[in-house]
Design a protein around this motif. Structure first.
Motif, mmCIF file in Angstrom:
data_model
loop_
_atom_site.group_PDB
_atom_site.id
_atom_site.type_symbol
_atom_site.label_atom_id
_atom_site.label_comp_id
_atom_site.label_asym_id
_atom_site.label_seq_id
_atom_site.Cartn_x
_atom_site.Cartn_y
_atom_site.Cartn_z
ATOM 1 N N TYR A 88 -4.452 -1.249 -6.971
ATOM 2 C CA TYR A 88 -5.672 -0.788 -6.295
ATOM 3 C C TYR A 88 -6.798 -1.813 -6.430
ATOM 4 O O TYR A 88 -7.554 -2.066 -5.512
ATOM 5 C CB TYR A 88 -6.108 0.554 -6.871
ATOM 6 N N ASP B 54 0.831 -1.184 0.000
ATOM 7 C CA ASP B 54 0.000 0.000 0.000
ATOM 8 C C ASP B 54 0.882 1.256 0.000
ATOM 9 O O ASP B 54 0.653 2.189 -0.780
ATOM 10 C CB ASP B 54 -0.903 -0.048 1.237
ATOM 11 N N GLN C 84 -10.858 4.007 -7.211
ATOM 12 C CA GLN C 84 -9.625 4.712 -7.582
ATOM 13 C C GLN C 84 -9.034 4.147 -8.872
ATOM 14 O O GLN C 84 -8.566 4.886 -9.730
ATOM 15 C CB GLN C 84 -8.591 4.577 -6.463
ATOM 16 N N ALA C 85 -9.083 2.814 -8.964
ATOM 17 C CA ALA C 85 -8.509 2.161 -10.138
ATOM 18 C C ALA C 85 -9.325 2.514 -11.376
ATOM 19 O O ALA C 85 -8.764 2.825 -12.443
ATOM 20 C CB ALA C 85 -8.481 0.664 -9.929
ATOM 21 N N ARG D 58 1.188 4.072 -2.955
ATOM 22 C CA ARG D 58 0.929 5.502 -2.738
ATOM 23 C C ARG D 58 2.153 6.339 -3.141
ATOM 24 O O ARG D 58 2.014 7.394 -3.756
ATOM 25 C CB ARG D 58 0.525 5.746 -1.293
ATOM 26 N N LYS E 295 -9.793 -1.320 -4.000
ATOM 27 C CA LYS E 295 -10.063 0.112 -4.191
ATOM 28 C C LYS E 295 -10.454 0.328 -5.650
ATOM 29 O O LYS E 295 -9.738 0.996 -6.417
ATOM 30 C CB LYS E 295 -8.817 0.926 -3.842
#
Lengths: 344, 1154
Positions: free
Chosen positions: B1028, B987, B1036-1037, B991, B1033
């Motif tokens: 992601y 993660d 976001q992807a 980021r 997520k």
């Protein structure tokens, strides 16, 4: 196969004076023994010498080599040549499924019901004086633990109580040296690890001749290598004699006391010993534990006494070639130690 | 004049600062140190007033006399300062000249000989005849005849002396005669090894002089003179000899030699068999008596000669050793001189022996023909041939049939529930057996049919036999429909509980989830869902204290025991234990279990449960303790039937029963790790059904994907036509889809596409097409056989490539470089044969990649590491060897991995600064391999230093180069880490990468076309999007994919960028929810434009188009796509928990033993 005949009893409490009188005779008997036994093999004299040195020093010896390189045969003939009775000898081929009961005797079920964990060790390793464990690294940790105690402390636990074992000489053999960390402790207990190599490339004819002769002996149930040159007691006596010597203090001409090292290990050879050890550790990352260094000293002394009756020489330092912990190390040291010593 | 310094440090300061003027410090002096460590110096020179003032500031006084100090003469003031000890390492001296000073020249010979013996001949020497030292100032010792009474002295200069020789000097071996070793610390100033002078940089030897510095000795100065090489005098000139022979003037006539077969070589290892008499009968007998595993390894061809049929059977290419085949009535052959198409009878060799190229030229030049030498019994032979492509897989021509029809029974409906036989998502296993193309519709019972009517060569006649009846197993769809009934209360509770489990936040090991396992287990037990109940109980027992585990272990046993079948004559072996009060299995029941030759999964799972239960009892059952040996053997043979958790629970408890058998635990650990490495956790075996089918049901997903892929293949072909076909691109598209379909079990469709492509690519007899076809063919067949998609191409194909003409070879290598289907593990450099010859080191590395023997891998890696120069110089080479070793380490053992990991950090730290993208990617992949290996073997101590370095590497990247590298970095690091439970690390890395790429902007606000290196940045961002998706997520992807989509379909990027973006887009899309992914992937073939290329290879195919097609197909056939990301996430989480416990148990066992 485990043998069950009752072991012979012998004393091991000889005094220094008794042994001193007999020392030269002992030495020559043991030398006759090793040289005579060498005649029944092709190019195994070095290995036999090492077996005798290990046996006198009472250090376990590991013989490493591919199948069919006379590992078992060496030990068997060695045992025969010493004239050992069946009860004094124990041999076993280990597998990972071998259970402790096969080596140190089955649990006495009757006593287990009474809450006691006792093994019936008669005819097993603890009651033999010479032991041979084939494929030793294939065993499981229960057996390894028992072996460690037997090798280290010469003891064997019965229901939590340590009992002395009669085992004096232990030979082991293996085809491969596994690298599992769990086996490191056992490997370290075998100070010497010698390779039994195939000789067919260089001694083809001799090998065939000796092999056929061996088949004849086997077929006719003859054992000409039993020549009675020496016995296991001779080896035990030699060990005790040298143990006495290690502890003695000698007086030099100027009344200075000298210990065994100062007396029997010339300074220049001792320097050479140190130099070799440092080089092997630094350049080749050979692991030599403190325990092993002390054992090595003992082995040098035994070899020197046996071969020359005198002080340790550079030639005795060749024993360092048997310190390898893996096939690669064994192979490396086989060439490197003589090269460093200038004898390659 | 006398100066008194408070201590030697003050003297040093005075010399450095110039308080003592140079004219004075260069002059001889008398000096000494008193008991208070004060240094007294007497000199004939005088000091100016200003110097005196300055010295006084340094607390120097000027007494009138020196008393109570032992005095010594020095050549200069610097000599008064003693040498200081300095640590040194032998490794740093490998290229450094060392000067040995031998006070006794007689020792020179032995030193030279020893050094030569140890392999160092970079030696030169000088003889010195010394004047006896008389004390006082340094004496210049000329190389002269003076001092004839003094012992000869020698200097030996050795570059990188052996450590063994150095020890002579360090340990002073030989006492007074021992040499002294010097290192040159500044020009012509040599200081004894292990020491330095505090002013070493300031000391300058006079021109034409050498200076030797030793502690507690006066400095020695020597005249500079050349050293003589040790070989200088060794030259052996031989006297001229008389030549006794002249060349013959006669032309030598050609000599005829008849080749024959002679006995030689071992009579085993046959891989090729020819059946002549009654061949079909023999082959039928063979297939009816051999396992499908053996048959899958064989291919066959039928030929005819003089009206007589023969059948030739051969082993199919594989990395595995050839199977042992006993084929009655056949002559066995094996390959000769590793020629793939030439076979000699086993136990024979060609006489006289010829070179390989000669043999090939004479007997096997045409690689499309398989040649075998048929012996005539008198030593001579007849070469016989069959076309290579007449061979067909034997297994495809064998049908297994039942002797009796199925007897459909009425299904029985229990009041409120249905107990299904558990089935995994393996529809292909129950699908109808497919008929080989061209087989007849009619069939008879119980026979094997062999038909080669498809053979392309009419010379090979068809052998017609009675045709067997096909009795296909019923598919799931054909099974009786189960009546719908209302779920019971327990079922409702279970469903609620499962939903609650799925809804919880956090990983599988979260406390709330752990609390739910016992309830799940109990409900499944009461509903008799044996499989799910068993897996739930395993999870219950996984991380429990002993008392809790003891209370629950019997429940596990009881539920597993329900599934144990009755056998023909006896009740289930668990029955008496279930009924007994003491909860023990009687010895004879255990024996019955141990004597089963083919135990069922339920037997082994029940045994595992019983071992756990028995181990947790205060007094273990005597009947069990007595049988621990046989149980170990039985368990080891059948452990593959157990889920990974069950396997570990069984072995760890068995070890405790065997009084702490650490070695057994370690060996079991190795086997579990190997299983995880090769197959990972398997949903059908390791997850309860509600986790396995989380999201869309797997079977539906799987079926839908297969159908959809068939349709997609047509879309792809249309896209290639529309975009502009180059060369045989369409045939290669067929091959790529054939591979994808084969991976999904659509063997008919896969074979159909393979056949089309084969015809198309064989049309022009082009060597490159043929080679590539063989490569695809090999990969497709591996996929059809369900084998893992790993490893290099088979040796025979690589041999063909080795001998191929260079341009054709380039075409083949170009596609090999791009295609991860042809080369799943290695990226081939197509230019390597155009450049310099491959060196020994590279060759070794290449060979290492192909090595399969574990011991040889260890040997090769260790030999390579040993030969690499020590220190920073060899760091890059060492990294490459370590990387290759780490790649193989999970297959070798922990010890090997440990040794490599111990080397990894020092090697990485010694690597030079990164200046190129390729180097960065290389180093990242090195770290990734190390991370994976460390995680695999649970070596946590290595993990964090590696992750830290990985992050640092990432942080250090800025600008255009960084963007170029990030794409590779992301794909390298994510793959391995996620199975090791390093969620936080991934993660963080994701980021960091996103921040680096976006430079703080919103993804939608960036103008990717205008931005410098925009397409590359977008590609890197797509990799982040894949990550992601993995973490759920999706929003976001999706956002990133949306932006990429807009850029991609606008089609105004340069062709090359367009292709690369399409590939990255397809890979990322493959990670999305299946419906969304399907839409995105379809859109690629519907709307993508501007993908063409003008490379040299465009005469054969369009690499760009194939890149896109392959990316789409591989995205579809990935596990993530077919199993579903959610289920895959559970599996990855679960694998981490399993690994954590295993490593912890083994460590604890080892500590206990210590």
């Amino acid at each position: 196969m485990a043998k069950t005949e009752a072991p012979t009893l012998s004393r091991e409490d000889w005094s220094y004076e008794e042994l001193q009188a007999e020392a030269e005779e002992l030495r020559s008997r043991l030398n006759r023994f090793r040289l005579s036994l060498g005649r029944f093999f092709v190019q195994k004299q070095d290995l036999i010498d090492l077996m005798v040195v290990a046996a006198v020093a009472q250090e376990p010896l590991l013989i490493v080599g591919p199948p069919g390189t006379a590992k078992s045969d060496l030990v068997l003939k060695f045992k025969d040549a010493l004239g050992l009775g069946e009860g004094d000898y124990f041999e076993y081929m280990l597998t990972r499924f071998t259970e402790p009961s096969e080596i140190v005797g089955p649990i006495d079920i009757g006593k287990l019901r009474e809450g006691r964990y006792i093994r019936r060790e008669q005819g097993k390793l603890p009651t033999a004086r010479l032991g041979f464990l084939d494929e030793i690294f294939k065993s499981n940790s229960a057996i390894l633990n028992i072996l460690l105690t037997i090798i280290n402390e010469r003891k064997f636990y019965q229901d939590g109580v340590p009992m002395p074992v009669r085992l004096r000489v232990l030979f082991a053999a293996t085809n491969e040296i596994p690298e599992q960390a769990e086996l490191a402790a056992l490997k370290d207990r075998f100070c010497l690890k010698a390779e039994s190599r195939s000789v067919q490339d260089n001694y083809f004819t001799n090998l065939i001749d000796a092999g056929i002769q061996g088949e004849v002996y086997k077929g006719l149930a003859q054992k000409p290598w039993i020549e009675g040159h020496a016995t296991l007691d001779d080896m035990l006596k030699a060990n005790r004699y040298l143990t006495y010597q290690f502890g003695r203090r000698h007086r030099s001409g100027r009344s200075e006391e000298q210990n065994d090292r100062q007396m029997y290990f010339p300074a220049e050879v001792f320097d050479e010993f140190q130099r070799l050890v440092k080089t092997l550790i630094r350049e080749d990352h050979i692991f030599i534990s403190d325990r092993k260094l002390v054992k090595l000293y003992k082995l040098f002394r035994v070899r020197a006494w046996l071969f020359t009756g005198g002080t340790v020489s550079r030639d005795d330092l060749r024993l360092l070639a048997y310190l390898g912990e893996s096939h690669q190390e064994i192979e490396l040291l086989r060439d490197k130690v003589p090269m460093l010593l200038g004898e390659a | 004049m006398i100066l008194k310094f408070p201590d030697l440090k003050s003297l040093r300061l005075a010399l450095i600062s110039g308080a003592v003027p140079a004219t004075m410090s260069k002059a001889p002096a008398i000096a000494g140190v008193d008991d208070q460590h004060q240094c007294w110096v007497e000199t004939n020179a005088t000091l100016t007033r200003s110097n005196q003032t300055e010295l006084k500031r340094l607390l120097v006084s000027f007494p009138r006399s020196m008393s109570g100090v032992s005095r010594q003469e020095y050549g200069c003031w610097a000599e008064i300062l003693p040498l200081e000890k300095e640590p040194w390492h032998a490794d740093t001296l490998t290229q450094t000249p060392v000067l040995f000073d031998l006070s006794d020249g007689a020792e020179l010979a032995s030193l030279v000989i020893e050094t030569l013996r140890l392999g160092n001949d970079r030696q030169s020497y000088r003889w010195l005849e010394t004047l006896p030292w008389k004390g006082g100032a340094s004496a210049l010792l000329p190389e002269s005849k003076q001092g004839v009474d003094a012992p000869p002295r020698a200097l030996l200069r050795v570059v990188g002396p052996p450590y063994y020789t150095l020890l002579r000097a360090i340990d002073r071996i030989g006492g007074a005669k021992a040499p002294v070793a010097y290192i040159e610390k500044s020009p012509r100033v040599w200081v004894e090894l292990g020491y330095t002078h505090p002013l070493i940089q300031e000391i300058k030897a006079p021109p034409g002089k050498l200076l030797l510095l030793r502690p507690s000795c006066p400095w020695t100065m020597l005249a500079e003179a050349p050293f003589r090489d040790v070989y200088e005098t060794t030259e052996f000139l031989l006297p001229d000899g008389v030549v006794k022979f002249n060349d013959s003037k006669n032309q030598t006539p050609r000599i005829k030699v008849t080749l024959s077969l002679r006995a030689g070589g071992p009579p085993e290892g046959d891989e090729f068999w020819v059946l002549r008499d009654d061949p079909l009968e023999h082959l039928n007998h063979f297939v009816q008596n051999n396992t499908d595993e053996v048959l899958q390894r064989l291919s066959f061809a039928v030929g005819e000669r003089s009206g007589k049929k023969i059948i030739v059977v051969r082993v199919r290419p594989s990395k595995q050793p050839a199977p042992v085949v006993i084929l009655h009535g056949a002559i066995g052959y094996k390959p000769y001189l590793k020629l793939p198409n030439l076979f000699l009878p086993v136990g024979t060799k060609l006489y006289p022996p010829l070179r390989r190229d000669q043999v090939r030229k004479l007997l096997a030049e045409d690689t499309s023909q398989v040649v075998w030498l048929h012996p005539d019994g008198k030593g001579s032979f007849v070469p016989q041939t069959l076309p290579e492509d007449s061979f067909r897989p034997l297994f495809d021509w064998v049908y297994y049939v039942l002797d009796h029809d199925k007897e459909p029974l009425q299904h029985w409906v229990q009041a409120a529930q249905f107990v299904f036989e558990p089935f995994a998502s393996e529809e292909e296993a129950v699908a109808k057996p497919k008929r080989p193309p061209g087989s007849s519709e009619k069939a008879s019972r119980g026979r094997t049919r062999i038909n080669n009517s498809e053979g392309p060569d009419a010379r090979y006649q068809v052998i017609e036999e009675t045709i067997p009846t096909l009795e296909p197993t019923q598919t799931i769809e054909e099974m009786p429909v189960v009546l719908k009934v209302e779920p019971s209360l327990a079922q409702k509770q279970l469903k609620e509980l499962e939903e609650a489990f799925l809804a919880l936040e956090g990983g599988l090991d979260s406390a709330q989830r752990q609390e739910l396992w016992p309830r799940l287990a109990a409900l499944n037990t009461s509903l008799k869902n044996v499989d799910d109940a068993g897996i739930s109980w395993m999870n219950v027992l996984w991380e429990r204290d002993e008392a809790t585990a003891r209370a629950w272990a019997w429940s596990w046993f009881a539920v597993e025991a329900q599934a144990v079948q009755e056998r023909t004559t006896a009740q289930p072996w668990t029955k008496r234990a279930l009924e007994s009060k003491n909860r023990e299995l009687p010895g004879d029941d255990l024996d019955r279990l141990l004597n089963l030759s083919e135990p069922a999964t339920s037997d082994i799972r029940t045994l595992a449960a019983y071992l756990v239960h028995a181990c947790l009892q205060e007094v273990p059952s005597a009947s069990l303790v007595e049988r621990l040996g046989p149980i170990s053997r039985f368990l080891e043979t059948n452990e593959k039937l157990l889920p990974i958790r069950g396997m570990w629970l069984a072995w760890s408890h068995l070890a405790i029963l065997s009084r702490g058998d650490v070695l057994a635990v370690a060996r079991a650990r190795d086997r579990v790790l190997e299983r995880l490495y090769h197959t990972g956790m398997r949903p059908e075996q390791d997850l309860p059904s509600f986790l396995r089918f989380a999201g869309q049901p797997t079977s539906q997903r799987f079926r839908a994907v297969r159908q959809w892929l068939i349709g997609l293949s047509d879309l792809a072909q249309d896209w290639v036509t529309t975009t502009g076909t180059q060369g045989q691109t369409k045939a290669y598209v067929d091959l790529i889809f054939a591979f994808g379909l084969a991976r999904l079990g659509e063997s008919d469709e896969a074979r159909k596409r393979l056949a089309h492509a084969t015809i198309a690519l064989n049309e022009n007899d082009d060597a490159a097409h043929k080679a590539l076809l063989s490569a695809f063919d090999y990969r497709i067949r591996l996929a059809l056989d369900g084998k893992p998609h790993i490893g290099p191409l088979p040796a025979d194909q690589l041999n063909v490539l080795e001998n191929m003409e260079r341009l054709s070879r380039y075409v083949v290598d170009r596609l090999r470089k791009h295609s991860r289907i042809i080369e799943p593990d290695t990226v081939i450099n197509p230019y390597r044969h155009w450049g310099a010859r491959i060196n020994e080191f590279e060759r070794e590395l290449v060979e290492l990649a192909d090595e399969t023997d574990r011991n040889l891998i260890v040997n090769r890696v260790e030999n390579l590491l040993r030969d690499i120069p020590r220190g920073a110089k060899g760091a890059e080479q060492r990294m490459r060897v370590l990387k290759a070793g780490l790649e193989n380490a999970p297959r070798v053992n922990e010890e090997f991995a440990r040794r490599l990991l111990d080397n990894t950090i020092p090697t990485y730290d010694a690597l030079p600064e990164i200046k190129e993208v390729a180097v960065l990617v290389d180093q990242a992949s090195f770290l990734e391999k190390a991370l994976f290996t460390a995680g695999h073997f649970g070596r946590t101590e290595s993990l964090h230093p590696l992750v830290t370095r990985f992050k640092k590497m990432l942080e250090s990247q800025r600008g255009t180069q960084a963007i170029n590298a990030l794409e590779s970095l992301a794909s390298q690091c994510l793959r391995g880490l996620r199975r090791l439970g390093m969620r936080e690390e991934i993660d963080q890395i994701l980021r960091m990468m996103e921040t680096l790429i976006l430079e703080g902007q919103d993804v939608r606000s960036v103008d990717w076309k205008k931005r410098d290196n925009g397409p590359a940045a977008l590609r890197a961002l797509l990799q982040v999007a894949s990550g992601y998706y993995f973490f759920g997520k999706d929003a976001q992807a999706d956002q990133i994919l949306g932006v990429a989509r807009a850029v991609l379909f606008a089609a105004d990027l340069p062709q090359r960028e367009q292709t690369q973006l399409a590939v990255a887009y397809a890979r990322a899309a493959g990670q999305a929810q299946v419906e969304a992914a399907q839409k995105r992937l379809e859109e690629i073939f519907k709307s993508l434009k501007n993908v063409r290329d003008t490379y040299t290879t465009s005469t054969h195919f369009s690499v760009s188009q194939l890149d896109v097609v392959e990316a789409v197909v591989l995205a579809v056939v990935s596990d993530d796509f077919t199993v579903g990301t959610q289920a895959r996430r559970w599996l990855d989480d679960d694998e981490f928990l399993v690994r954590r416990r295993i490593h912890r148990d083994v460590r604890a066992a080892l500590e206990r033993e210590v």
